[in-house]
Design a protein around this motif. Structure first.
Motif, mmCIF file in Angstrom:
data_model
loop_
_atom_site.group_PDB
_atom_site.id
_atom_site.type_symbol
_atom_site.label_atom_id
_atom_site.label_comp_id
_atom_site.label_asym_id
_atom_site.label_seq_id
_atom_site.Cartn_x
_atom_site.Cartn_y
_atom_site.Cartn_z
ATOM 1 N N VAL A 69 -30.624 -66.075 17.159
ATOM 2 C CA VAL A 69 -31.444 -67.026 17.911
ATOM 3 C C VAL A 69 -32.098 -68.065 17.014
ATOM 4 O O VAL A 69 -32.627 -69.060 17.502
ATOM 5 C CB VAL A 69 -32.525 -66.307 18.763
ATOM 6 C CG1 VAL A 69 -31.875 -65.384 19.782
ATOM 7 C CG2 VAL A 69 -33.516 -65.567 17.888
ATOM 8 N N GLY A 70 -32.069 -67.835 15.705
ATOM 9 C CA GLY A 70 -32.667 -68.782 14.781
ATOM 10 C C GLY A 70 -32.319 -68.418 13.358
ATOM 11 O O GLY A 70 -31.827 -67.322 13.092
ATOM 12 N N PHE A 71 -32.579 -69.379 12.456
ATOM 13 C CA PHE A 71 -32.330 -69.096 11.049
ATOM 14 C C PHE A 71 -33.200 -69.961 10.161
ATOM 15 O O PHE A 71 -33.689 -71.014 10.565
ATOM 16 C CB PHE A 71 -30.853 -69.269 10.699
ATOM 17 C CG PHE A 71 -30.332 -70.673 10.743
ATOM 18 C CD1 PHE A 71 -30.303 -71.473 9.607
ATOM 19 C CD2 PHE A 71 -29.842 -71.214 11.936
ATOM 20 C CE1 PHE A 71 -29.798 -72.767 9.650
ATOM 21 C CE2 PHE A 71 -29.333 -72.504 11.980
ATOM 22 C CZ PHE A 71 -29.318 -73.283 10.831
ATOM 23 N N LEU A 72 -33.407 -69.470 8.949
ATOM 24 C CA LEU A 72 -34.209 -70.163 7.954
ATOM 25 C C LEU A 72 -33.479 -70.079 6.626
ATOM 26 O O LEU A 72 -33.038 -69.001 6.222
ATOM 27 C CB LEU A 72 -35.588 -69.512 7.834
ATOM 28 C CG LEU A 72 -36.560 -70.155 6.846
ATOM 29 C CD1 LEU A 72 -37.987 -70.036 7.375
ATOM 30 C CD2 LEU A 72 -36.468 -69.533 5.471
ATOM 31 N N GLY A 73 -33.367 -71.228 5.967
ATOM 32 C CA GLY A 73 -32.822 -71.281 4.620
ATOM 33 C C GLY A 73 -33.921 -71.709 3.679
ATOM 34 O O GLY A 73 -34.674 -72.638 3.978
ATOM 35 N N SER A 74 -34.049 -71.005 2.566
ATOM 36 C CA SER A 74 -35.108 -71.345 1.616
ATOM 37 C C SER A 74 -34.668 -71.042 0.194
ATOM 38 O O SER A 74 -33.752 -70.258 -0.040
ATOM 39 C CB SER A 74 -36.396 -70.584 1.933
ATOM 40 O OG SER A 74 -36.213 -69.196 1.737
ATOM 41 N N ARG A 75 -35.355 -71.702 -0.710
ATOM 42 C CA ARG A 75 -35.237 -71.443 -2.140
ATOM 43 C C ARG A 75 -36.659 -71.223 -2.608
ATOM 44 O O ARG A 75 -37.451 -72.157 -2.650
ATOM 45 C CB ARG A 75 -34.610 -72.631 -2.862
ATOM 46 C CG ARG A 75 -33.142 -72.833 -2.538
ATOM 47 C CD ARG A 75 -32.599 -74.120 -3.101
ATOM 48 N NE ARG A 75 -33.186 -75.223 -2.333
ATOM 49 C CZ ARG A 75 -33.459 -76.422 -2.813
ATOM 50 N NH1 ARG A 75 -33.206 -76.713 -4.054
ATOM 51 N NH2 ARG A 75 -33.985 -77.352 -2.039
ATOM 52 N N GLY A 76 -36.981 -69.981 -2.891
ATOM 53 C CA GLY A 76 -38.357 -69.673 -3.236
ATOM 54 C C GLY A 76 -39.250 -70.000 -2.051
ATOM 55 O O GLY A 76 -38.944 -69.645 -0.918
ATOM 56 N N GLY A 77 -40.327 -70.707 -2.307
ATOM 57 C CA GLY A 77 -41.240 -71.092 -1.232
ATOM 58 C C GLY A 77 -40.900 -72.426 -0.591
ATOM 59 O O GLY A 77 -41.667 -72.942 0.223
ATOM 60 N N GLU A 78 -39.744 -72.983 -0.937
ATOM 61 C CA GLU A 78 -39.322 -74.248 -0.338
ATOM 62 C C GLU A 78 -38.410 -73.966 0.852
ATOM 63 O O GLU A 78 -37.304 -73.443 0.699
ATOM 64 C CB GLU A 78 -38.576 -75.096 -1.367
ATOM 65 C CG GLU A 78 -38.155 -76.446 -0.832
ATOM 66 C CD GLU A 78 -37.457 -77.285 -1.895
ATOM 67 O OE1 GLU A 78 -36.753 -78.224 -1.498
ATOM 68 O OE2 GLU A 78 -37.614 -77.005 -3.090
ATOM 69 N N VAL A 79 -38.884 -74.296 2.037
ATOM 70 C CA VAL A 79 -38.099 -74.105 3.252
ATOM 71 C C VAL A 79 -37.165 -75.303 3.388
ATOM 72 O O VAL A 79 -37.610 -76.434 3.554
ATOM 73 C CB VAL A 79 -39.010 -73.969 4.492
ATOM 74 C CG1 VAL A 79 -38.186 -73.848 5.761
ATOM 75 C CG2 VAL A 79 -39.943 -72.776 4.333
#
Length: 154
Positions: A69-79
């Motif tokens: 239903v959703g997704f998040l891509g991040s590198r460390g604390g950078e969304v």
């Protein structure tokens, strides 16, 4: 793995999720980015196809049927990206994904299209403040970007 208090199952994306992630992305963009033309969306979709296999992605799934239903891509604390299917907006999937990242990073940053006031308001309600603005997006296109930051309480 579920996050305590969240009705969503959160897990790492797997290659078999690729088509579902692109569908969620497209539906979310079409629902929230009314400043883009259909050709813009098509062009960005091609970029998304290339980015997703190389990105660290967490997905939120419906615990009843395991649908993404959703997704998040991040590198460390950078969304880098956070998209939720519009049929799921307002039910906490995006917040669950964001707070999972916040549990591991005292400072979060994200860039949001200036022309997407709903996203800007959503992040503001979650404690983000504006720290800057760019007149164009990362590709130099005329889509202004607002840079946001949040300090997470320890």
């Amino acid at each position: 793995m579920s996050r305590a208090g969240s009705p969503w199952t959160l897990r790492d994306a797997v290659p078999d999720d690729h088509d579902a992630l692109v569908r969620v992305w497209r539906r979310a963009v079409e629902a929230t980015h009314d400043f883009l033309t259909a050709a813009d969306v098509d062009g960005f979709e091609e970029q998304v196809h290339g980015i997703l296999p190389r990105a660290a992605i967490r997905v939120a799934c419906d615990p009843d049927d395991a649908a993404v239903v959703g997704f998040l891509g991040s590198r460390g604390g950078e969304v880098d990206m956070l998209f939720v299917d519009p049929d799921t907006h307002g039910r906490g999937a995006g917040t669950a994904l964001l707070e999972e990242v916040a549990a591991h990073h005292a400072i979060l940053t994200v860039d949001v299209n200036e022309q997407n006031p709903a996203a800007r308001a959503w992040y503001r309600r979650r404690g983000f403040v504006e720290i800057g603005r760019s007149a164009t997006d990362a590709d130099g296109a005329p889509f202004p970007i607002v840079h946001l930051r949040r300090s997470t309480p320890p």
